[in-house]
Design an enzyme around this catalytic site. Structure first.
Site, mmCIF file in Angstrom:
data_model
loop_
_atom_site.group_PDB
_atom_site.id
_atom_site.type_symbol
_atom_site.label_atom_id
_atom_site.label_comp_id
_atom_site.label_asym_id
_atom_site.label_seq_id
_atom_site.Cartn_x
_atom_site.Cartn_y
_atom_site.Cartn_z
ATOM 1 N N ASP A 17 0.823 -1.224 0.000
ATOM 2 C CA ASP A 17 0.000 0.000 0.000
ATOM 3 C C ASP A 17 0.854 1.271 0.000
ATOM 4 O OD1 ASP A 17 -2.346 1.431 -0.021
ATOM 5 O OD2 ASP A 17 -2.659 1.327 2.143
ATOM 6 N N ASN A 65 -10.979 -2.820 -5.033
ATOM 7 C CA ASN A 65 -10.233 -1.844 -5.840
ATOM 8 C C ASN A 65 -10.904 -1.514 -7.181
ATOM 9 O OD1 ASN A 65 -7.011 -2.973 -4.588
ATOM 10 N ND2 ASN A 65 -8.157 -1.146 -3.994
HETATM 11 C C1 IPE Z 1 -5.413 -2.638 0.136
HETATM 12 O O1 IPE Z 1 -5.095 -1.303 -0.107
HETATM 13 C C2 IPE Z 1 -5.385 -3.399 -1.149
HETATM 14 C C3 IPE Z 1 -4.079 -3.563 -1.760
HETATM 15 C C4 IPE Z 1 -2.942 -3.111 -1.331
HETATM 16 C C5 IPE Z 1 -4.069 -4.313 -2.966
HETATM 17 P P1 IPE Z 1 -6.221 -0.191 -0.301
HETATM 18 O O2 IPE Z 1 -5.490 1.071 -0.520
HETATM 19 O O3 IPE Z 1 -7.169 -0.620 -1.341
HETATM 20 O O4 IPE Z 1 -6.940 -0.233 1.116
HETATM 21 P P2 IPE Z 1 -7.868 0.846 1.819
HETATM 22 O O5 IPE Z 1 -8.903 1.236 0.820
HETATM 23 O O6 IPE Z 1 -6.999 1.989 2.197
HETATM 24 O O7 IPE Z 1 -8.407 0.136 3.011
HETATM 25 C C1 IPE Z 2 -1.767 0.135 -3.295
HETATM 26 O O1 IPE Z 2 -1.481 1.492 -3.359
HETATM 27 C C2 IPE Z 2 -2.002 -0.468 -4.655
HETATM 28 C C3 IPE Z 2 -3.383 -0.913 -4.897
HETATM 29 C C4 IPE Z 2 -4.347 -0.903 -4.008
HETATM 30 C C5 IPE Z 2 -3.705 -1.386 -6.220
HETATM 31 P P1 IPE Z 2 -2.644 2.575 -3.381
HETATM 32 O O2 IPE Z 2 -2.992 2.830 -4.793
HETATM 33 O O3 IPE Z 2 -3.754 2.163 -2.494
HETATM 34 O O4 IPE Z 2 -1.887 3.826 -2.787
HETATM 35 P P2 IPE Z 2 -2.497 4.911 -1.807
HETATM 36 O O5 IPE Z 2 -3.029 4.175 -0.608
HETATM 37 O O6 IPE Z 2 -3.588 5.605 -2.563
HETATM 38 O O7 IPE Z 2 -1.342 5.787 -1.479
HETATM 39 MG MG MG Z 3 -4.110 2.448 -0.518
#
Ligand code: IPE
Ligand code: IPE
Ligand code: MG
Length: 240
Positions: A17, A65
């Site tokens: 993340d 997602n």
């Molecule tokens: C969790 O991250 C999913 C992945 C890293 C693939 P998110 O960024 O989607 O999680 P939330 O929405 O902050 O809980």
């Molecule tokens: C994790 O990084 C990757 C996926 C969930 C696909 P994020 O895209 O959630 O990154 P932040 O949380 O917005 O910084």
């Molecule tokens: Mg995220």
């Protein structure tokens, strides 16, 4: 410092993340963060394999997602395509990948070309035994539990099993990680302190390790730090 092999976790879960925030901090498109995140994935997977860790499960794309803007979802799918094509290229050049790669999650909602690339990649690396690297794509812990429940319910309906044969250990075998030990530790970088539907069944007794580092900045040193912290945890599993 090299970790003491006797204190290594057998299975590590990693929630990758912070890609979007990493890009934003640099004035880049979120996609650039995902690209950098994919590079870090390769390095950390390789490192875990070098350390001799039995299994690592990376959370790459959740069942939630899909709620992101279409443009971002498309860009992430393209990154998967590039990543899988690169693996195939390396294989063709006979570069040893060192780990067995598997994809867990509900593949039915993924674009067909990606599903066939996933299948090719899985079968090509199936013989490698050292480390199993699971990549969770369109994965949700609750979806996984429902999936396992459906498989078991069907067997009960068919008369292959009786209802009282359904135990915790049988249920575990029907999850996507059924042949692996539960994760000993789950890592979440980027400062968030939640599991976001990751390994919901398997994480019942996992140690949780949080870090403020954004995933694209995560290094082997951060993993070493986690391993050294993990070695000091006292896991009681309800005992004394
Ligand atoms: C969790 O991250 C999913 C992945 C890293 C693939 P998110 O960024 O989607 O999680 P939330 O929405 O902050 O809980
Ligand atoms: C994790 O990084 C990757 C996926 C969930 C696909 P994020 O895209 O959630 O990154 P932040 O949380 O917005 O910084
Ligand atoms: Mg995220």
């Amino acid at each position: 410092m090299a970790p003491d092999p006797s204190t290594l976790p057998r299975h590590i879960g990693i929630i990758m993340d912070g890609n979007g925030r990493w890009a934003k901090k640099r004035g880049l498109e979120r996609t650039e963060g995902h690209k950098q995140g994919a590079k870090v994935f390769r390095d950390i997977a390789t490192y875990c394999s070098e350390l001799g860790i039995e299994a690592v499960t990376f959370y790459a794309f959740s069942t939630e997602n899909w709620r992101r803007p279409e443009k971002e979802v498309h860009a992430i799918m393209d990154i998967f395509r590039d990543f899988l094509a690169e693996l195939e290229q390396r294989e063709a050049e006979n570069e040893e990948m060192g780990f067995r790669i598997r994809f867990i999650g509900d593949k039915s909602r993924l674009p067909a070309d990606i599903v066939s690339l996933l299948d090719i990649t899985e079968s090509r690396s199936a013989e490698k035994k050292r480390t199993t690297v699971n990549v969770a794509v369109n994965y949700g812990g609750r979806q996984e539990i429902v999936h396992a429940a459906r498989l078991l319910a069907q067997q009960a309906v068919d008369g292959t099993i009786s209802v009282d044969q359904i135990t915790e250990s049988l249920f575990s075998r029907y999850t996507y990680t059924g042949d692996l030990p539960d994760p000993d530790v789950i890592i979440r970088p980027s400062g968030e302190m939640r599991l976001s539907n990751f390994l919901t069944w398997q994480s019942a007794y996992s140690e949780l390790w949080f870090s403020d580092v954004l995933w694209p900045d995560f290094t082997r040193k951060d993993l070493d730090q986690m391993l050294s912290d993990f070695a000091k945890r006292n896991r009681r599993f309800g005992g004394v």
